[in-house]
Motif scaffolding. Structure first.
Motif, PDB file in Angstrom:
ATOM      1  N   GLY A 135       0.813  -1.211   0.000  1.00 41.84           N
ATOM      2  CA  GLY A 135       0.000   0.000   0.000  1.00 41.84           C
ATOM      3  C   GLY A 135       0.843   1.255   0.000  1.00 41.84           C
ATOM      4  N   PHE A 136       1.950   1.210   0.692  1.00 38.59           N
ATOM      5  CA  PHE A 136       2.878   2.339   0.707  1.00 38.59           C
ATOM      6  C   PHE A 136       3.462   2.557  -0.689  1.00 38.59           C
ATOM      7  CE2 PHE A 136       7.241   3.824   2.477  1.00 38.59           C
ATOM      8  CZ  PHE A 136       6.948   5.145   2.166  1.00 38.59           C
ATOM      9  N   GLY A 137       3.810   1.473  -1.373  1.00 40.34           N
ATOM     10  CA  GLY A 137       4.321   1.600  -2.737  1.00 40.34           C
ATOM     11  C   GLY A 137       3.318   2.240  -3.675  1.00 40.34           C
ATOM     12  N   ARG A 138       2.056   1.849  -3.553  1.00 38.70           N
ATOM     13  CA  ARG A 138       1.008   2.458  -4.398  1.00 38.70           C
ATOM     14  C   ARG A 138       0.802   3.929  -4.046  1.00 38.70           C
ATOM     15  NH1 ARG A 138      -1.037  -2.875  -3.694  1.00 38.70           N
ATOM     16  NH2 ARG A 138      -2.151  -2.284  -1.782  1.00 38.70           N
ATOM     17  N   ALA A 139       0.907   4.263  -2.745  1.00 40.22           N
ATOM     18  CA  ALA A 139       0.752   5.661  -2.338  1.00 40.22           C
ATOM     19  C   ALA A 139       1.878   6.517  -2.905  1.00 40.22           C
ATOM     20  CB  ALA A 139       0.732   5.754  -0.811  1.00 40.22           C
ATOM     21  N   LEU A 140       3.105   5.997  -2.896  1.00 40.06           N
ATOM     22  CA  LEU A 140       4.218   6.747  -3.480  1.00 40.06           C
ATOM     23  C   LEU A 140       3.983   6.989  -4.974  1.00 40.06           C
ATOM     24  CD1 LEU A 140       7.339   5.106  -1.783  1.00 40.06           C
ATOM     25  CD2 LEU A 140       6.459   7.426  -1.417  1.00 40.06           C
ATOM     26  N   ALA A 141       3.498   5.970  -5.671  1.00 39.48           N
ATOM     27  CA  ALA A 141       3.222   6.136  -7.100  1.00 39.48           C
ATOM     28  C   ALA A 141       2.184   7.231  -7.325  1.00 39.48           C
ATOM     29  CB  ALA A 141       2.753   4.811  -7.704  1.00 39.48           C
ATOM     30  N   ALA A 142       1.193   7.327  -6.426  1.00 36.69           N
ATOM     31  CA  ALA A 142       0.176   8.376  -6.554  1.00 36.69           C
ATOM     32  C   ALA A 142       0.764   9.754  -6.284  1.00 36.69           C
ATOM     33  CB  ALA A 142      -0.979   8.089  -5.587  1.00 36.69           C
ATOM     34  N   VAL A 143       1.612   9.874  -5.277  1.00 35.32           N
ATOM     35  CA  VAL A 143       2.277  11.147  -4.998  1.00 35.32           C
ATOM     36  C   VAL A 143       3.082  11.600  -6.207  1.00 35.32           C
ATOM     37  CG1 VAL A 143       4.075  12.266  -3.599  1.00 35.32           C
ATOM     38  CG2 VAL A 143       2.343  10.839  -2.489  1.00 35.32           C
ATOM     39  N   HIS A 144       3.716  10.644  -6.873  1.00 36.70           N
ATOM     40  CA  HIS A 144       4.598  10.971  -7.997  1.00 36.70           C
ATOM     41  C   HIS A 144       3.849  11.454  -9.238  1.00 36.70           C
ATOM     42  CE1 HIS A 144       7.792   8.103  -6.124  1.00 36.70           C
ATOM     43  NE2 HIS A 144       7.679   9.248  -5.481  1.00 36.70           N
ATOM     44  N   THR A 145       2.537  11.313  -9.259  1.00 36.67           N
ATOM     45  CA  THR A 145       1.783  11.841 -10.402  1.00 36.67           C
ATOM     46  C   THR A 145       1.677  13.366 -10.355  1.00 36.67           C
ATOM     47  OG1 THR A 145      -0.370  11.653  -9.281  1.00 36.67           O
ATOM     48  CG2 THR A 145       0.394   9.730 -10.527  1.00 36.67           C
ATOM     49  N   VAL A 146       1.990  13.960  -9.210  1.00 37.27           N
ATOM     50  CA  VAL A 146       1.934  15.426  -9.071  1.00 37.27           C
ATOM     51  C   VAL A 146       3.212  16.014  -9.676  1.00 37.27           C
ATOM     52  CG1 VAL A 146       1.741  17.356  -7.464  1.00 37.27           C
ATOM     53  CG2 VAL A 146       0.573  15.174  -6.969  1.00 37.27           C
ATOM     54  N   THR A 147       3.061  16.976 -10.569  1.00 38.42           N
ATOM     55  CA  THR A 147       4.190  17.553 -11.295  1.00 38.42           C
ATOM     56  C   THR A 147       4.410  19.006 -10.896  1.00 38.42           C
ATOM     57  OG1 THR A 147       3.737  16.115 -13.183  1.00 38.42           O
ATOM     58  CG2 THR A 147       5.128  18.043 -13.593  1.00 38.42           C
ATOM     59  N   GLY A 148       5.674  19.364 -10.681  1.00 37.97           N
ATOM     60  CA  GLY A 148       6.032  20.730 -10.332  1.00 37.97           C
ATOM     61  C   GLY A 148       6.563  21.508 -11.519  1.00 37.97           C
ATOM     62  N   GLU A 149       7.078  22.695 -11.237  1.00 33.98           N
ATOM     63  CA  GLU A 149       7.584  23.578 -12.285  1.00 33.98           C
ATOM     64  C   GLU A 149       9.106  23.585 -12.371  1.00 33.98           C
ATOM     65  OE1 GLU A 149       5.898  27.391 -11.511  1.00 33.98           O
ATOM     66  OE2 GLU A 149       3.832  26.750 -11.969  1.00 33.98           O
ATOM     67  N   ARG A 150       9.792  23.221 -11.287  1.00 37.15           N
ATOM     68  CA  ARG A 150      11.252  23.171 -11.260  1.00 37.15           C
ATOM     69  C   ARG A 150      11.694  21.921 -10.510  1.00 37.15           C
ATOM     70  NH1 ARG A 150      14.585  27.367 -12.300  1.00 37.15           N
ATOM     71  NH2 ARG A 150      16.029  26.938 -10.591  1.00 37.15           N
ATOM     72  N   TYR A 151      12.955  21.612 -10.637  1.00 42.68           N
ATOM     73  CA  TYR A 151      13.530  20.462  -9.953  1.00 42.68           C
ATOM     74  C   TYR A 151      14.260  20.910  -8.686  1.00 42.68           C
ATOM     75  CZ  TYR A 151      12.836  18.016 -14.411  1.00 42.68           C
ATOM     76  OH  TYR A 151      12.297  17.474 -15.555  1.00 42.68           O
TER      77      TYR A 151
END
Length: 333
Positions: A135-151
């Motif tokens: 479940g933690f792995g799936r939650a991380l994948a969901a967090v990673h769908t959020v995209t920012g403007e800079r690195y």
């Protein structure tokens, strides 16, 4: 006893003052006490008279020296909580109730308190944590769908328009911190810079600044028992170290002192790759090595600022030196 100078000494009277500043004079504290596990902020649980359970996190005193990436970390966590709540609402994070800044009180957060025990405690107790890690792995994948403007980091800290430039700036900041604090490194800082620069081109494969938690060790993962009695994910906490970059970064802390690419059947790794496929090819392995290098370097450099010594934490210096040497050896080879 407080170990880190970044952690304030709080008492119930001070906690009540923070609660009043957050929720108004009508907020009455029924009970409160410190929470352990972190090393940066002072964290207390609070039971309000109206029955609500909340968490108070108070930043370091203004005079305390910090590492470069630690500037405004309390504010950073507030921004992280808002981001996840708005753009990855399926991921359980504490509701942000108040972020305060005050000339006398400093910087603090008040959040709802999520239920559950930590993955760290459950693992040590011998519980079946496979479904929880998945479940933690799936939650991380969901967090990673959020995209920012800079690195990189926000708030004027190390960042850039490309992931390669941001990563190199982050490493440079840690090496500058090491010099400031006179932290012994296993090899000269110039050698680390040269080895990182030699392999930095692999970072150009990252074309999207994904939202990263970065601090996903087992103490920051909460769980409650599911209908079958097996622990299930109830919360992902302590997002104060968040940044934008390569999603692979978040496969390092959850497998601390291990290598995700060597454990494809770990429940977290398997669930993450099912949700967000990634091949463990040579380029991915090299990127993971660079991210482990960064984490081990950070854990080494932060020791003096936390009053951590070989005497207070036996074996840490030797372990981190061994791990850093192994990653540097891979880069050199």
């Amino acid at each position: 006893m407080r170990v880190s100078p970044t952690q304030r000494d709080l008492d119930p009277g001070q906690v009540r003052r923070f609660l009043t500043a957050s929720l108004g004079s009508g907020a009455e504290v029924a009970d409160c006490g410190p929470l352990s596990g972190g090393g940066f902020a002072a964290v207390w649980w609070v039971r309000l008279a109206d029955g609500r359970d909340v968490v108070l996190k108070v930043g370091p005193p203004p005079h305390v020296r910090l590492l470069r990436y630690e500037r405004d970390m309390i504010g950073a966590e507030a921004r992280y909580l808002r981001l996840v709540a708005a753009r990855a609402p399926g991921v359980p994070v504490p509701a942000l109730l108040h972020h305060g800044r005050h000339r006398d009180l400093g910087d603090w957060l008040l959040t709802a308190r999520l239920p559950g025990r930590t993955l760290w405690d459950l693992t040590r107790a011998g519980a079946d944590v496979g479904p929880l890690r998945a479940g933690f792995g799936r939650a991380l994948a969901a967090v990673h769908t959020v995209t920012g403007e800079r690195y990189g980091y926000d708030g004027g800290r190390a960042s850039a328009g490309t992931w390669r430039e941001a990563y190199l700036a982050m490493v440079d900041d840690l090496l500058a911190d090491a010099a400031d604090w006179a932290v012994p490194l296993p090899v000269p800082a110039s050698r680390i810079r040269d080895l990182v620069a030699r392999h930095a081109a692999v970072l150009d494969a990252v074309r999207r600044p994904a939202l990263l938690h970065f601090d996903g060790w087992a103490g920051n993962v909460l769980a409650v028992d599911g209908p079958d009695g097996t622990p299930r994910l109830s919360g992902l906490v302590d997002g104060e170290r968040y940044l934008w970059g390569d999603p692979l970064v978040d496969l390092v802390s959850p497998l601390l002192f291990r290598r995700a690419e060597d454990e494809p059947d770990d429940p977290l790794v398997r669930a993450y790759r099912e949700a967000s496929p990634v091949p463990f090819d040579a380029g991915v392995r090299r990127r993971l090595g660079l991210y482990r290098l960064y984490l081990y370097l950070l854990m080494t450099v932060e020791m003096p600022s936390r009053n951590i010594t070989a005497a207070s934490d036996p074996g840490r210096v030797e372990l981190l030196a061994t791990l850093l040497d192994a990653e540097l050896g891979d880069l050199a080879g």
